[in-house]
Write a protein that holds these residues in place. Structure first.
Motif, PDB file in Angstrom:
ATOM      1  N   GLY A 163       0.116   4.873  -0.876  1.00  0.00           N
ATOM      2  CA  GLY A 163      -0.651   4.953   0.270  1.00  0.00           C
ATOM      3  C   GLY A 163      -0.568   5.692   1.248  1.00  0.00           C
ATOM      4  O   GLY A 163       0.654   6.101   1.152  1.00  0.00           O
ATOM      5  N   VAL A 201      -6.066   4.199  -2.084  1.00  0.00           N
ATOM      6  CA  VAL A 201      -5.210   3.656  -1.875  1.00  0.00           C
ATOM      7  C   VAL A 201      -5.137   4.830  -3.386  1.00  0.00           C
ATOM      8  O   VAL A 201      -3.950   5.463  -3.200  1.00  0.00           O
ATOM      9  CB  VAL A 201      -4.007   2.826  -2.011  1.00  0.00           C
ATOM     10  N   GLN A 230      -3.427   3.413   5.743  1.00  0.00           N
ATOM     11  CA  GLN A 230      -3.883   2.678   4.554  1.00  0.00           C
ATOM     12  C   GLN A 230      -2.289   1.735   4.736  1.00  0.00           C
ATOM     13  O   GLN A 230      -2.852   0.519   4.621  1.00  0.00           O
ATOM     14  CB  GLN A 230      -3.871   2.899   3.622  1.00  0.00           C
ATOM     15  N   GLU A 231      -1.459   1.955   4.981  1.00  0.00           N
ATOM     16  CA  GLU A 231       0.160   0.847   5.091  1.00  0.00           C
ATOM     17  C   GLU A 231      -0.697   0.057   6.483  1.00  0.00           C
ATOM     18  O   GLU A 231      -0.213  -0.951   6.558  1.00  0.00           O
ATOM     19  CB  GLU A 231       0.708   1.867   5.350  1.00  0.00           C
ATOM     20  N   ALA A 243       0.729  -1.268   0.171  1.00  0.00           N
ATOM     21  CA  ALA A 243      -0.219   0.132   0.187  1.00  0.00           C
ATOM     22  C   ALA A 243       0.772   1.486  -0.171  1.00  0.00           C
ATOM     23  O   ALA A 243       0.734   2.293  -1.345  1.00  0.00           O
ATOM     24  CB  ALA A 243      -0.423  -0.113   1.113  1.00  0.00           C
TER      25      ALA A 243
END
Length: 467
Positions: free
Chosen positions: A209, A401, A213-214, A204
């Motif tokens: 991202g 993403v 999100q990661e 991601a």
């Protein structure tokens, strides 16, 4: 010295006092213009202090890498076992404490054994980066280490990242996860010091991202691997201790070190939910999306900042890429520069002398909690979508993403962000670098599919314009 000088105190300005001075400095511009919103819709304020402090955070690394503050991990890629062996031994003699291997040497125990000839696997941890073929590589490493039950093996099986990055897998991804879990259960008894899975949101991150999100991807992957390992017969505490967490660090060192600390907080909650609070093992790898290809020399500065962030953030192991990575596979000089960067941070700057040096900073504690909450919210979102596999298959995570990727590109295009050597202070006469020859990988994707998370480099668009 007069006695009054020893007892003199200074007034502590209030936020209201600061606002008056800030408005003077801004010359009529609103103070609210100093508030910034990031890709996770989190606000960064211009002032942090006792008046607006969040709860203090203390998230130190739990491990002691053989007397060092962290494990200096080198990445060695190659297909020729003898060449890989020479590189591994050279890097370990040159200051690395552990190694990550990738390439054709992982295909079988015979070439892998030659690649690791002379390496004391009880002292120097060996990790694998084999993508979707992680279980086969793990079996090969287990054979090579036979006779050394205390071998510090890190199988780093991570089929979910391979699936997300490639946009597919040879068989249904559930089958690959199950195979990884069964492989872990098979080798757990013989190698009690081994770790099995790498749960990371790197796919991601490298696709553009956000931090949330990661972290959410990493949390969802970790939960998936632990559940699969328990289903394969591993005790839950062994499944938890056998899971390494991965996080990306880049030149934005405050956010990067806060990501490392936030991941430790997220893992604390996950392991508690499984009924066995377990210290996190975190491997921080330098970001590839921050690297420039046309002028790779400023990458040395970016990688130094990333290494600083990983170390100060409390990563148990730090992996810095070669500064020439965007141009090709790093050569011996680039690997040496990456290794020596960490050695300087560790042995000359003494970055690791303090446990969690970010603790007590109002801003960094606040940012750590913000990112942990953003990662947890993304994790919960993924779980509501049916888990990481369902989210990837349906493309829900990829769409989020993609939105962050577009926002990041827009910031650079509009001049809101700058990259030295790319959008600012561009060198018209760049000194060339050498790289090693490599064969591009073609991952098999016929059995299962999902929208891919293609990697990007922020500098790429500007390098095209300058070509």
């Amino acid at each position: 010295m007069p006695e009054c000088a020893l007892t003199q105190t200074f007034p502590i300005p209030s936020p209201a006092d600061w606002r008056v001075e800030a408005e003077k400095a801004l010359k009529g511009k609103p103070v609210e213009g100093l508030v910034h919103l990031d890709a996770d819709h989190l606000t960064t304020r211009p002032l942090y202090g006792r008046a607006n402090a969040s709860e203090a955070v203390f998230a130190p690394r739990a491990s002691d890498a053989d007397g060092r503050a962290w494990d200096l991990r080198t990445q060695v890629e190659g297909d020729d076992p003898d060449a890989v062996n020479a590189t591994v031994l050279g890097d370990l003699e040159g200051g690395a404490a552990s190694v990550i291997l990738s390439g054709a040497v992982l295909a079988d125990s015979e070439p892998l054994g030659r690649a690791l000839a002379g390496v004391a696997v009880e002292l120097a941890p060996v990790a694998l980066d084999a993508g979707i073929d992680g279980p086969d590589a793990a079996n090969a490493l287990a054979v090579v280490a036979k006779g050394a039950p205390r071998a510090l093996l890190m199988f780093h099986m991570d089929p979910l990242t391979a699936f997300a990055a490639a946009g597919g897998s040879p068989r249904p991804i559930e089958a690959h996860v199950e195979l990884a879990a069964n492989t872990a259960a098979r080798h757990a008894g013989a190698y009690p010091e081994a770790t099995f899975f790498l749960a990371t949101g790197r796919a991601a991150h490298e696709a553009g991202g956000s931090a949330g999100q990661e972290l959410g991807f990493a949390a969802a992957a970790a939960a998936t691997y632990v559940k699969a390992a328990v289903a394969a017969g591993l005790p839950v505490e062994r499944a938890l201790s056998g899971t390494v967490l991965g996080v990306s660090v880049d030149a934005e060192y405050f956010d990067s070190l806060a990501r490392v600390r936030a991941l430790r907080l997220i893992w604390r909650s996950i392991s508690k939910a499984f009924g066995h609070e377990t210290p996190a093992r975190i491997e921080a790898r330098s970001s590839r999306r921050m690297l420039a290809a046309k002028d790779p020399w400023p990458n040395l500065l970016r990688l130094t900042a990333a290494g600083f962030a990983g170390a100060v953030g409390g990563a148990d192991a730090v992996v810095l890429d070669g500064f020439s990575r965007a141009a090709g596979r790093p050569d011996a000089f680039a690997r040496r520069a990456a290794r020596n960067t960490q050695l300087i941070l560790m042995e000359e700057a003494h970055i690791g002398r303090v446990a969690d040096p970010a603790a007590g900073s109002w801003y960094l504690d606040h940012r750590t909690r913000d990112l942990a909450e953003a990662g947890w919210a993304e994790f919960q979102r993924i779980e509501r979508e049916g888990g990481i596999v369902a989210s990837l298959r349906g493309g829900a995570l990829q769409s989020r993403v993609a939105a962050s990727r577009a926002a990041g590109k827009a910031v650079l295009a509009d001049g809101g962000g700058q990259m030295v050597g790319v959008t600012k202070f561009v060198d018209a006469d760049v000194r060339p670098v050498s790289v090693e020859a490599s064969v591009p990988e073609s991952p098999a994707t016929g059995g299962d599919r999902c929208p891919p998370l293609p990697p990007l480099r922020w500098a790429e668009a500007f390098e095209g314009e300058a070509a």
